[in-house]
Write an enzyme that holds these catalytic residues in place. Sequence first.
Site, PDB file in Angstrom:
ATOM      1  CB  ILE A 179      66.596  44.990  23.556  1.00 27.82           C
ATOM      2  CG1 ILE A 179      66.522  45.198  24.896  1.00 27.82           C
ATOM      3  CG2 ILE A 179      65.931  43.411  23.389  1.00 27.82           C
ATOM      4  CD1 ILE A 179      65.266  45.671  25.298  1.00 27.82           C
ATOM      5  CG  ASP A 204      66.670  57.257  23.112  1.00 30.79           C
ATOM      6  OD1 ASP A 204      67.775  57.033  22.547  1.00 30.79           O
ATOM      7  OD2 ASP A 204      67.035  57.999  24.393  1.00 30.79           O
ATOM      8  CB  SER A 205      64.544  52.298  26.180  1.00 31.96           C
ATOM      9  OG  SER A 205      63.759  51.585  25.524  1.00 31.96           O
ATOM     10  CE1 TYR A 206      63.486  48.001  22.618  1.00 31.97           C
ATOM     11  CE2 TYR A 206      63.400  49.007  20.728  1.00 31.97           C
ATOM     12  CZ  TYR A 206      62.924  48.460  21.685  1.00 31.97           C
ATOM     13  OH  TYR A 206      61.516  48.086  21.573  1.00 31.97           O
ATOM     14  N   GLY A 207      69.393  51.717  23.399  1.00 29.94           N
ATOM     15  CA  GLY A 207      70.544  52.306  23.285  1.00 29.94           C
ATOM     16  C   GLY A 207      71.477  52.344  24.315  1.00 29.94           C
TER      17      GLY A 207
END
Length: 84
Positions: A8, A37-40
């Site tokens: 992810i 935002d934590s996916y990036g």
Amino acid sequence: MRLTGKGIWGEPSDRSEAIRVVRRAVELGVNFIDTADSYGPDVSEGIIAEALYPYPEGVVVATKGGLRADRGLTNGFKTEGRNI
């Protein structure tokens, strides 16, 4: 649907295809997009913005803030204003 890269995290293998898919989803009636935002960091929000801005009326983009991940590692909570 996942917009980000392997697992992810990070950039997708084909950013232009991810943008096309987001645009097509809205064309087909999707009006709620949930991301984090934590996916990036900053990847999925950037793809959504590039695909849809200015945002069509009636489309809601919801994102969760605070938890950040960099280089595939969770770095904990970031609660500065720019991250929320």
